[in-house]
Design an enzyme around this catalytic site. Structure first.
Site, PDB file in Angstrom:
ATOM      1  N   ASN A  10       0.860  -1.178   0.000  1.00 25.48           N
ATOM      2  CA  ASN A  10       0.000   0.000   0.000  1.00 25.48           C
ATOM      3  C   ASN A  10       0.897   1.229   0.000  1.00 25.48           C
ATOM      4  O   ASN A  10       1.481   1.573   1.030  1.00 25.48           O
ATOM      5  CB  ASN A  10      -0.898  -0.029   1.253  1.00 25.48           C
ATOM      6  CG  ASN A  10      -1.725   1.227   1.393  1.00 25.48           C
ATOM      7  OD1 ASN A  10      -1.855   2.003   0.435  1.00 25.48           O
ATOM      8  ND2 ASN A  10      -2.297   1.447   2.574  1.00 25.48           N
ATOM      9  N   TRP A  11       0.995   1.868  -1.162  1.00 27.72           N
ATOM     10  CA  TRP A  11       1.895   3.032  -1.260  1.00 27.72           C
ATOM     11  C   TRP A  11       1.306   4.277  -0.604  1.00 27.72           C
ATOM     12  O   TRP A  11       1.993   5.285  -0.466  1.00 27.72           O
ATOM     13  CB  TRP A  11       2.186   3.352  -2.736  1.00 27.72           C
ATOM     14  CG  TRP A  11       3.033   2.345  -3.441  1.00 27.72           C
ATOM     15  CD1 TRP A  11       3.551   1.178  -2.948  1.00 27.72           C
ATOM     16  CD2 TRP A  11       3.464   2.423  -4.806  1.00 27.72           C
ATOM     17  NE1 TRP A  11       4.266   0.517  -3.918  1.00 27.72           N
ATOM     18  CE2 TRP A  11       4.230   1.267  -5.072  1.00 27.72           C
ATOM     19  CE3 TRP A  11       3.269   3.342  -5.838  1.00 27.72           C
ATOM     20  CZ2 TRP A  11       4.810   1.014  -6.320  1.00 27.72           C
ATOM     21  CZ3 TRP A  11       3.837   3.102  -7.079  1.00 27.72           C
ATOM     22  CH2 TRP A  11       4.607   1.949  -7.309  1.00 27.72           C
ATOM     23  N   LYS A  12       0.037   4.235  -0.265  1.00 28.96           N
ATOM     24  CA  LYS A  12      -0.655   5.406   0.287  1.00 28.96           C
ATOM     25  C   LYS A  12      -0.467   6.599  -0.677  1.00 28.96           C
ATOM     26  O   LYS A  12      -0.394   6.385  -1.886  1.00 28.96           O
ATOM     27  CB  LYS A  12      -0.165   5.722   1.695  1.00 28.96           C
ATOM     28  CG  LYS A  12      -0.156   4.486   2.593  1.00 28.96           C
ATOM     29  CD  LYS A  12       0.017   4.821   4.027  1.00 28.96           C
ATOM     30  CE  LYS A  12       0.203   3.536   4.820  1.00 28.96           C
ATOM     31  NZ  LYS A  12       0.037   3.718   6.253  1.00 28.96           N
ATOM     32  N   HIS A  95      -9.614   1.084   4.894  1.00 22.63           N
ATOM     33  CA  HIS A  95      -8.324   1.303   5.565  1.00 22.63           C
ATOM     34  C   HIS A  95      -8.546   2.267   6.733  1.00 22.63           C
ATOM     35  O   HIS A  95      -9.324   3.220   6.631  1.00 22.63           O
ATOM     36  CB  HIS A  95      -7.300   1.877   4.577  1.00 22.63           C
ATOM     37  CG  HIS A  95      -5.914   1.868   5.133  1.00 22.63           C
ATOM     38  ND1 HIS A  95      -5.475   2.816   6.025  1.00 22.63           N
ATOM     39  CD2 HIS A  95      -4.880   1.009   4.965  1.00 22.63           C
ATOM     40  CE1 HIS A  95      -4.222   2.555   6.366  1.00 22.63           C
ATOM     41  NE2 HIS A  95      -3.838   1.456   5.735  1.00 22.63           N
ATOM     42  N   GLU A  97      -6.911   4.667   7.870  1.00 17.55           N
ATOM     43  CA  GLU A  97      -6.687   6.099   7.605  1.00 17.55           C
ATOM     44  C   GLU A  97      -7.935   6.724   6.994  1.00 17.55           C
ATOM     45  O   GLU A  97      -8.275   7.867   7.280  1.00 17.55           O
ATOM     46  CB  GLU A  97      -5.453   6.275   6.705  1.00 17.55           C
ATOM     47  CG  GLU A  97      -4.177   6.044   7.503  1.00 17.55           C
ATOM     48  CD  GLU A  97      -2.988   5.559   6.688  1.00 17.55           C
ATOM     49  OE1 GLU A  97      -3.029   5.604   5.446  1.00 17.55           O
ATOM     50  OE2 GLU A  97      -2.014   5.102   7.315  1.00 17.55           O
ATOM     51  N   GLU A 165      -5.388  -4.915  10.859  1.00 21.89           N
ATOM     52  CA  GLU A 165      -4.371  -3.881  11.026  1.00 21.89           C
ATOM     53  C   GLU A 165      -4.648  -3.115  12.318  1.00 21.89           C
ATOM     54  O   GLU A 165      -5.471  -2.183  12.318  1.00 21.89           O
ATOM     55  CB  GLU A 165      -4.427  -2.902   9.849  1.00 21.89           C
ATOM     56  CG  GLU A 165      -4.175  -3.549   8.503  1.00 21.89           C
ATOM     57  CD  GLU A 165      -3.600  -2.557   7.512  1.00 21.89           C
ATOM     58  OE1 GLU A 165      -2.490  -2.800   7.054  1.00 21.89           O
ATOM     59  OE2 GLU A 165      -4.235  -1.531   7.233  1.00 21.89           O
ATOM     60  N   GLY A 171       2.238   2.477  10.719  1.00 27.55           N
ATOM     61  CA  GLY A 171       3.147   3.603  10.515  1.00 27.55           C
ATOM     62  C   GLY A 171       3.851   4.077  11.783  1.00 27.55           C
ATOM     63  O   GLY A 171       4.468   5.135  11.791  1.00 27.55           O
ATOM     64  N   SER A 210       3.325  -1.943  10.439  1.00 30.86           N
ATOM     65  CA  SER A 210       4.780  -1.930  10.588  1.00 30.86           C
ATOM     66  C   SER A 210       5.435  -3.283  10.281  1.00 30.86           C
ATOM     67  O   SER A 210       6.371  -3.699  10.968  1.00 30.86           O
ATOM     68  CB  SER A 210       5.174  -1.430  11.985  1.00 30.86           C
ATOM     69  OG  SER A 210       4.712  -0.109  12.177  1.00 30.86           O
ATOM     70  N   GLY A 231       2.757  -1.073   4.346  1.00 31.75           N
ATOM     71  CA  GLY A 231       2.779   0.347   3.992  1.00 31.75           C
ATOM     72  C   GLY A 231       4.203   0.823   3.779  1.00 31.75           C
ATOM     73  O   GLY A 231       4.796   0.616   2.722  1.00 31.75           O
TER      74      GLY A 231
END
Ligand code: PEP
Length: 255
Positions: A10-12, A95, A97, A165, A171, A210, A231
């Protein structure tokens, strides 16, 4: 049952198209073999270019989000048929976020998951508790609720992927221990059995939070951990390649 792992990047909101192209050319050299499927979720604007760079490689394309409607007056949104058309096989929904920063609710996430399935793609449904919820001993309750709401009205398991998650691990550099993660994954599998009976054995449950080269093998060696949603470490080729190698070793241990 042996489940083929899924390791998804997941490159965000990272990488311009110009940065993504040489990186995708490197990623196209990765192979997961029988042990692991590899997916990459770039930002929307890079999907088409990255998809072409990955064409006929062992790496498939994923999207980070979608809208639940197939078309219409939704300025700024991207539909599942559009994502299917550029070659996405997976779409991440819910997700944390997006739940936390953009107010996505369980029912919206459920609508998105259904839209993804209706188009013949696979949703990667993200669920996870906050640090406060964990400290209050509510982790399994929260997970049960998010799972039940996220999968409401989905009659069978075909193509559904779950990503556990823990929000406190995303992160932050803090990873759930393998035992903490396995406890939740086993709970998720148990919930899925109630809904889908033996179909639950086919569902891949990924761990995210992480994940790095040095913890990936131990995490993925757990009985109910079937891959990873990655991520930060997916933005560096060597780190992501090492996680794929860890997946192969973990899969080998489960044979
Ligand atoms: C994620 O964004 O899904 C994630 C797990 O991020 P990180 O690996 O950076 O914790």
């Amino acid at each position: 049952m042996v489940r083929r792992y899924l390791v998804a990047a997941n490159w965000k909101m990272n990488m311009t198209v110009s940065q993504a192209l040489p990186f995708a050319a490197q990623l196209a050299t990765l192979t997961g073999g029988e042990a692991a499927e590899i997916a990459v979720a770039p930002p929307f604007v890079a999907l088409s270019a990255v998809g072409q760079a990955l064409h006929s490689s062992g790496v498939v394309l994923a999207a980070q989000n979608c809208h639940a409607a197939s078309a219409g007056a939704y300025t700024g949104e991207v539909s599942v048929p559009m994502l299917a058309d550029v070659g996405c096989r997976y779409i991440i929904v819910g997700h944390s976020e997006r739940r936390q920063l953009l107010g996505e609710t369980d029912s919206l996430v459920n609508e998105k998951a259904k839209a993804v399935l209706a188009a013949g793609l696979s949703p990667i449904l993200c669920i996870g508790e906050t640090l406060e919820e964990r400290e209050q001993g509510k982790t399994l309750e929260i997970i049960s609720w998010q799972l039940q709401a996220g999968l409401a009205g989905i009659p069978n398991e075909v193509r559904v992927v779950i990503a556990y998650e823990p929000i406190w691990a995303i992160g932050t550099g803090k990873t759930a221990t393998a035992a903490q993660a396995q406890e939740v994954h086993a709970h998720i599998r148990g919930q899925l059995r109630k809904q889908w009976k033996e179909g639950a054995e086919r569902v891949r449950i990924l761990y995210g939070g992480s994940v790095k080269a040095d913890n990936a093998e131990e995490l993925m060696s757990q009985a109910d951990i079937d891959g990873a949603l990655v991520g930060g470490a997916s933005l560096q080729f060597e780190a992501f390649a090492a996680i794929i190698e860890a997946a192969k070793k973990a899969a080998g241990r489960k044979k």
